[in-house]
Design an enzyme around this catalytic site. Structure first.
Site, mmCIF file in Angstrom:
data_model
loop_
_atom_site.group_PDB
_atom_site.id
_atom_site.type_symbol
_atom_site.label_atom_id
_atom_site.label_comp_id
_atom_site.label_asym_id
_atom_site.label_seq_id
_atom_site.Cartn_x
_atom_site.Cartn_y
_atom_site.Cartn_z
ATOM 1 N N HIS A 123 2.111 12.955 -7.706
ATOM 2 C CA HIS A 123 3.438 13.612 -8.000
ATOM 3 C C HIS A 123 4.426 12.608 -8.418
ATOM 4 C CE1 HIS A 123 4.315 12.200 -3.776
ATOM 5 N NE2 HIS A 123 5.498 12.003 -4.337
ATOM 6 N N ASP A 153 -3.287 14.291 -4.516
ATOM 7 C CA ASP A 153 -2.193 13.619 -4.838
ATOM 8 C C ASP A 153 -2.459 12.359 -4.970
ATOM 9 O OD1 ASP A 153 0.397 13.515 -5.858
ATOM 10 O OD2 ASP A 153 1.430 13.558 -3.398
ATOM 11 N N GLY A 225 10.574 7.943 -2.593
ATOM 12 C CA GLY A 225 10.959 6.617 -2.897
ATOM 13 C C GLY A 225 9.482 5.699 -2.640
ATOM 14 N N SER A 227 6.852 7.134 -1.716
ATOM 15 C CA SER A 227 5.387 7.698 -2.223
ATOM 16 C C SER A 227 4.877 6.827 -3.017
ATOM 17 C CB SER A 227 5.931 8.909 -2.960
ATOM 18 O OG SER A 227 6.572 9.911 -2.160
#
Length: 468
Positions: A123, A153, A225, A227
Site C-alpha cells: 500500500h 501487503d 509513515g 508502514s
C-alpha cells in the site's frame, strides 16, 4: 509608694523584654542549627566529593540502532490523478486533461545490499507513478518496482546504489510474547524515528481489510509513515515489516499500543516468490466452508465444509460435506475465514494436517495444497462466457465480507460482451446458487447447465443476466 510601684513595673518590663529577647535569640540559634543540619544532610561531604567516581555504563539501544538505521529508508511516492473541473468544463476547458499530483510517504528496509532490494508494504507504493528512496546518509534514488502481493501487503522495489547496508533477517517463528522489539520508520514524514516496546501477541488475525493475516502485535508506536519500516529485536535483526496501527478513534486520538507487523519469515517467502515468478502462487484445498458452532456438547467451533470439489486435495483426503475442520497444522480453526487465511499463507504444495469432527468423532487427515489460478479464461468453463477473464475477489476485500468472482477483462466483440458482461462486474450467483470464488464457479459450471443465468453486482447496482 507611687515611686516604688513605678520602679517595680519598670523592672518587670525589663525582665520580660530580656526574656523575650533571649527566647528569640535561642530560637534563631536553633533554627540556624536545624538549617545547617538540613543543608549538611543534602550536601555531598567534601571527602565523598573528592573520591573518584566509579563509571557505570548507562543502558542504551544506541549501539544497536547505529547498525540498524542505515538499513531503514524513507519512501516518497507521487501519483498523477485525473480530476474533473466543472468550472473549466463550463468555459470550454474540458478538452484539456487536468490532473493533480497525489503524494504519500512510507518506509522500507534494505534486505539485499548487492542487488539494492528493499522490502516495504504494497500500500506504500501501490499505483505510484514515481517512487523515490532516501537513505539515512542523505542520498536519494529513484526506485523501480520488482513485484508486489496485495493480499499480504508486501512489495519489493530496487534501487541502483552503492555502499548499501542490509539488515540481517531473523527467524520470526522464534519470537515470543514479551520479547523486546524496536520499530524504525518515517512517521508523518518527520524523518527516521525509533520507538520501542514488547511483543504483545503473535499470530494475530481478524483485522478487516488487511488480506491474509499472521501479524506480530506490539505496543511500540507505529504511526502513518511507519508502514514498511523495520521491527527489529535487540540484536538488531529484522523480525517484522511494520504494516498498521489500530485505533477505533482514528490516528488523531494518538497511539494506544496496538501496532502490527508482518513476520519476517512470511515477508521473506513472499519476496522469494516475487523474485522467482513475478507473482505469489497460492494453493487451495478445493472446498467451500462456512463458520459453524454446534450447540451439542461439547461445543465445537470451526469451518463447516459445505462442498468438496471433484479432483481436489480435500476429496483425495476423504473430507466430506458436513465435516467441521477444527485444526490445521496444529492451529485452531474458529471459522471459514481462519481456514481461508491459513490456505493463503502456505506456499503451493505445502502439506496440511487437518483435524475435523464428523458425527461427534475426531478424525485426522492430510492433504497437499494444489495450485489456485489467479485468473481464468471463462470460455474454458462455458462457451457462453467466451471473451471474459475471471479473477477471485482479493483477500483484503474478502476480509470485509465481499465475496464473488470479478470479471477483470471483456474482449471487444466477444460472446461475453454480446451477452452484456462488462469489466468490473462481480459474479455472485450462478443459476440461483451463490458462488464465493473461482473454485465455486468452476464447480457450478462443471455440470454443463443447459441454462446459464448470472447474478451480478455492477457498482452499486445488482441484477441478473441470461447468457446465450
Amino acid at each position: 509608694m507611687a515611686l516604688s510601684l513605678r520602679t517595680l513595673a519598670l523592672a518587670t518590663l525589663c525582665t520580660t523584654t530580656g526574656a523575650l529577647a533571649a527566647g528569640f535569640y535561642f530560637a534563631n540559634q536553633k533554627d540556624s542549627n536545624n538549617n545547617a543540619s538540613a543543608e549538611r544532610s543534602w550536601m555531598i561531604p567534601e571527602a565523598q566529593a573528592a573520591a573518584p567516581a566509579i563509571a557505570q555504563p548507562m543502558p542504551t539501544l544506541a549501539p544497536m540502532l547505529a547498525k540498524v538505521t542505515p538499513s531503514v529508508v524513507n519512501i516518497y511516492t507521487k501519483q498523477r490523478v485525473r480530476v474533473n473541473n466543472p468550472i473549466a468544463d463550463f468555459f470550454g476547458g474540458g478538452r484539456y486533461p487536468q490532473e493533480r499530483i497525489a503524494q504519500s510517504l512510507g518506509s522500507g528496509v534494505i534486505v539485499d545490499a548487492a542487488r539494492g532490494l528493499i522490502l516495504t508494504n504494497n500500500h506504500v507504493v501501490e499505483g505510484a507513478d514515481e517512487v523515490s528512496v532516501s537513505l539515512s546518509d542523505g542520498r536519494t534514488f529513484e526506485a523501480q518496482p520488482v513485484g508486489s502481493d496485495p493480499d499480504t501487503d508486501i512489495a519489493v522495489i530496487r534501487i541502483a546504489a552503492k555502499d548499501l547496508v542490509a539488515l540481517p533477517v531473523a527467524d520470526s517463528s522464534k519470537l515470543r510474547v514479551g520479547d523486546y522489539v524496536v520499530a524504525v520508520g518515517n512517521p508523518f514524514g518527520l524523518g527516521q524515528t525509533v520507538t520501542s516496546g514488547i511483543v504483545s501477541a503473535v499470530g494475530r488475525s481478524g483485522l478487516q481489510g488487511l488480506g491474509f493475516q499472521n501479524f506480530i502485535q506490539t505496543d511500540a508506536s507505529i504511526n502513518p509513515g511507519n508502514s514498511g519500516g523495520a521491527l527489529v529485536n535487540l540484536n538488531g535483526e529484522l523480525v517484522g515489516i511494520n504494516v498498521a496501527s489500530f485505533n477505533p478513534r482514528g490516528s488523531a486520538a494518538g497511539n494506544i499500543g496496538l501496532g502490527f507487523a508482518i513476520p519476517s519469515n512470511l515477508a521473506k517467502e513472499i519476496m522469494r516468490q516475487l523474485m522467482a515468478f513475478g507473482e505469489v502462487r497460492r494453493g487451495t484445498l478445493g472446498l467451500d466452508a462456512e463458520t459453524a458452532q454446534t450447540q451439542a456438547e461439547p461445543i465445537t467451533r470451526g469451518a463447516l465444509v459445505t462442498r468438496v470439489y471433484r479432483g481436489s486435495p480435500a476429496e483425495a483426503a476423504g473430507i466430506r460435506p458436513g465435516d467441521v475442520i477444527v485444526k490445521a497444522n496444529d492451529q485452531r480453526i474458529d471459522g471459514a475465514d481462519a481456514l481461508s487465511n491459513l490456505e493463503g499463507l502456505l506456499p503451493l504444495g505445502a502439506p496440511v494436517k487437518l483435524e475435523l469432527v464428523r458425527d461427534s468423532q475426531r478424525l485426522s487427515v492430510s492433504a497437499q495444497l494444489k495450485a489456485s489460478p489467479k485468473e481464468l479464461d471463462a470460455g474454458q468453463l462455458d462457451a457462453r462466457l467466451a471473451g471474459a477473464v475471471l479473477i477471485d475477489t482479493p483477500e483484503r476485500y474478502r476480509q470485509t465480507g465481499i465475496r464473488g468472482v470479478i470479471i477483470s477483462k471483456v474482449v471487444a466483440g466477444s460472446r461475453a460482451e454480446r451477452n452484456g458482461l462488462e469489466a468490473g462486474d462481480r459474479i455472485l450467483v450462478v443459476n440461483r446458487q451463490s458462488v464465493g470464488d473461482l473454485a465455486a464457479l468452476r464447480g457450478q459450471l462443471a455440470q454443463n447447465p443447459p441454462r446459464l443465468e448470472l447474478g451480478l453486482a455492477r457498482g452499486r447496482q445488482s441484477g441478473y443476466l441470461q447468457m446465450r
